[in-house]
Design a protein around this motif. Sequence first.
Motif, PDB file in Angstrom:
ATOM      1  N   ASP A   1      37.700   0.502 -64.206  1.00  0.00           N
ATOM      2  CA  ASP A   1      38.783   0.249 -63.241  1.00  0.00           C
ATOM      3  C   ASP A   1      38.242   0.049 -61.830  1.00  0.00           C
ATOM      4  OD1 ASP A   1      41.242   2.477 -64.774  1.00  0.00           O
ATOM      5  OD2 ASP A   1      40.718   0.387 -65.178  1.00  0.00           O
ATOM      6  N   SER A   2      37.177   0.747 -61.513  1.00  0.00           N
ATOM      7  CA  SER A   2      36.631   0.701 -60.158  1.00  0.00           C
ATOM      8  C   SER A   2      36.046  -0.660 -59.795  1.00  0.00           C
ATOM      9  CB  SER A   2      35.571   1.786 -59.983  1.00  0.00           C
ATOM     10  OG  SER A   2      34.539   1.621 -60.938  1.00  0.00           O
ATOM     11  N   VAL A   3      35.743  -1.494 -60.791  1.00  0.00           N
ATOM     12  CA  VAL A   3      35.122  -2.798 -60.506  1.00  0.00           C
ATOM     13  C   VAL A   3      35.968  -3.966 -60.997  1.00  0.00           C
ATOM     14  CG1 VAL A   3      32.856  -1.721 -60.671  1.00  0.00           C
ATOM     15  CG2 VAL A   3      33.751  -2.984 -62.637  1.00  0.00           C
ATOM     16  N   LYS A   4      37.044  -3.680 -61.673  1.00  0.00           N
ATOM     17  CA  LYS A   4      37.884  -4.739 -62.242  1.00  0.00           C
ATOM     18  C   LYS A   4      38.374  -5.675 -61.148  1.00  0.00           C
ATOM     19  CE  LYS A   4      40.077  -3.131 -65.670  1.00  0.00           C
ATOM     20  NZ  LYS A   4      41.060  -2.377 -66.497  1.00  0.00           N
ATOM     21  N   GLY A   5      38.248  -6.959 -61.399  1.00  0.00           N
ATOM     22  CA  GLY A   5      38.670  -7.966 -60.419  1.00  0.00           C
ATOM     23  C   GLY A   5      37.597  -8.330 -59.412  1.00  0.00           C
ATOM     24  N   ARG A   6      36.506  -7.558 -59.378  1.00  0.00           N
ATOM     25  CA  ARG A   6      35.422  -7.840 -58.426  1.00  0.00           C
ATOM     26  C   ARG A   6      34.113  -8.206 -59.131  1.00  0.00           C
ATOM     27  NH1 ARG A   6      33.518  -3.853 -55.371  1.00  0.00           N
ATOM     28  NH2 ARG A   6      34.088  -2.166 -56.822  1.00  0.00           N
ATOM     29  N   PHE A   7      33.884  -7.638 -60.291  1.00  0.00           N
ATOM     30  CA  PHE A   7      32.644  -7.868 -61.030  1.00  0.00           C
ATOM     31  C   PHE A   7      32.940  -8.745 -62.252  1.00  0.00           C
ATOM     32  CE2 PHE A   7      30.143  -3.750 -59.834  1.00  0.00           C
ATOM     33  CZ  PHE A   7      30.377  -3.993 -58.496  1.00  0.00           C
ATOM     34  N   THR A   8      31.962  -9.556 -62.614  1.00  0.00           N
ATOM     35  CA  THR A   8      32.069 -10.391 -63.809  1.00  0.00           C
ATOM     36  C   THR A   8      30.782 -10.318 -64.603  1.00  0.00           C
ATOM     37  OG1 THR A   8      33.550 -11.934 -62.652  1.00  0.00           O
ATOM     38  CG2 THR A   8      32.527 -12.701 -64.696  1.00  0.00           C
ATOM     39  N   ILE A   9      30.914  -9.966 -65.879  1.00  0.00           N
ATOM     40  CA  ILE A   9      29.758  -9.929 -66.769  1.00  0.00           C
ATOM     41  C   ILE A   9      29.704 -11.233 -67.554  1.00  0.00           C
ATOM     42  CG2 ILE A   9      31.000  -8.829 -68.684  1.00  0.00           C
ATOM     43  CD1 ILE A   9      28.426  -7.172 -69.210  1.00  0.00           C
ATOM     44  N   SER A  10      28.490 -11.712 -67.794  1.00  0.00           N
ATOM     45  CA  SER A  10      28.335 -12.932 -68.578  1.00  0.00           C
ATOM     46  C   SER A  10      26.995 -12.894 -69.289  1.00  0.00           C
ATOM     47  CB  SER A  10      28.432 -14.181 -67.683  1.00  0.00           C
ATOM     48  OG  SER A  10      27.404 -14.183 -66.712  1.00  0.00           O
ATOM     49  N   ARG A  11      26.824 -13.824 -70.220  1.00  0.00           N
ATOM     50  CA  ARG A  11      25.578 -13.847 -70.975  1.00  0.00           C
ATOM     51  C   ARG A  11      25.185 -15.282 -71.262  1.00  0.00           C
ATOM     52  NH1 ARG A  11      26.435 -10.148 -75.740  1.00  0.00           N
ATOM     53  NH2 ARG A  11      24.462 -11.025 -76.472  1.00  0.00           N
TER      54      ARG A  11
ATOM     55  N   LYS B   1      19.004 -18.206 -73.049  1.00  0.00           N
ATOM     56  CA  LYS B   1      17.964 -17.702 -72.143  1.00  0.00           C
ATOM     57  C   LYS B   1      17.657 -16.228 -72.383  1.00  0.00           C
ATOM     58  CE  LYS B   1      18.988 -20.880 -68.340  1.00  0.00           C
ATOM     59  NZ  LYS B   1      19.359 -20.997 -66.897  1.00  0.00           N
ATOM     60  N   ASN B   2      18.333 -15.645 -73.385  1.00  0.00           N
ATOM     61  CA  ASN B   2      18.148 -14.204 -73.665  1.00  0.00           C
ATOM     62  C   ASN B   2      18.378 -13.368 -72.403  1.00  0.00           C
ATOM     63  OD1 ASN B   2      17.708 -13.731 -76.435  1.00  0.00           O
ATOM     64  ND2 ASN B   2      15.894 -12.512 -75.997  1.00  0.00           N
ATOM     65  N   THR B   3      19.376 -13.732 -71.669  1.00  0.00           N
ATOM     66  CA  THR B   3      19.629 -13.119 -70.370  1.00  0.00           C
ATOM     67  C   THR B   3      21.118 -12.848 -70.205  1.00  0.00           C
ATOM     68  OG1 THR B   3      17.758 -14.317 -69.409  1.00  0.00           O
ATOM     69  CG2 THR B   3      19.363 -13.417 -67.866  1.00  0.00           C
ATOM     70  N   PHE B   4      21.447 -11.749 -69.546  1.00  0.00           N
ATOM     71  CA  PHE B   4      22.834 -11.522 -69.173  1.00  0.00           C
ATOM     72  C   PHE B   4      22.905 -11.120 -67.707  1.00  0.00           C
ATOM     73  CE2 PHE B   4      22.873  -6.818 -69.744  1.00  0.00           C
ATOM     74  CZ  PHE B   4      21.760  -6.651 -70.536  1.00  0.00           C
ATOM     75  N   TYR B   5      24.118 -11.188 -67.182  1.00  0.00           N
ATOM     76  CA  TYR B   5      24.301 -11.116 -65.750  1.00  0.00           C
ATOM     77  C   TYR B   5      25.472 -10.196 -65.385  1.00  0.00           C
ATOM     78  CZ  TYR B   5      21.736 -15.489 -66.314  1.00  0.00           C
ATOM     79  OH  TYR B   5      20.812 -16.441 -66.680  1.00  0.00           O
ATOM     80  N   LEU B   6      25.431  -9.737 -64.146  1.00  0.00           N
ATOM     81  CA  LEU B   6      26.581  -9.053 -63.564  1.00  0.00           C
ATOM     82  C   LEU B   6      26.782  -9.628 -62.169  1.00  0.00           C
ATOM     83  CD1 LEU B   6      28.704  -6.822 -64.113  1.00  0.00           C
ATOM     84  CD2 LEU B   6      27.228  -5.300 -62.769  1.00  0.00           C
ATOM     85  N   GLN B   7      27.809 -10.445 -62.015  1.00  0.00           N
ATOM     86  CA  GLN B   7      28.162 -10.983 -60.713  1.00  0.00           C
ATOM     87  C   GLN B   7      29.039  -9.966 -60.002  1.00  0.00           C
ATOM     88  OE1 GLN B   7      27.249 -13.944 -59.159  1.00  0.00           O
ATOM     89  NE2 GLN B   7      28.297 -13.062 -57.374  1.00  0.00           N
TER      90      GLN B   7
END
Length: 123
Positions: free
Chosen positions: A61-71, A75-81
């Motif tokens: 809840d503390s990051v909802k709407g601000r952070f985005t996870i993707s993969r 590239k065998n890589t994932f991200y946190l925007q």
Amino acid sequence: VQLQASGGGLVQAGGSLRLSCVAYGFTLEYYAIGWFRQAPGKEREGVSCISSDGDFTYYADSVKGRFTISRDNAKNTFYLQMNSLKPEDTAVYYCAREGGSSCELSYYGMDHWGKGTLVTVSS
């Protein structure tokens, strides 16, 4: 098996950072993965996770709407925007692999961890 996180740094409140986590020694596409964080003096907490096929995501809840996870399985890589960062987002951020394909984001359910990358948000 190794996970290597990067992308942390110092940013002003309201700014953005993108964390990356590269997986070595296994094929990322078969596993759900997640991000945790640990602030000074606090317990490690789950931030976000994504299922192996990318169809399911979860955010605290503390990051909802601000952070985005993707993969990017190719590239065998994932991200946190991370956008609209707040001083309370200051923590060491860890990437981790789930034991299977589903997103659980349970500390004891993660079977491999990266070493963490420090995010500092100044006010």
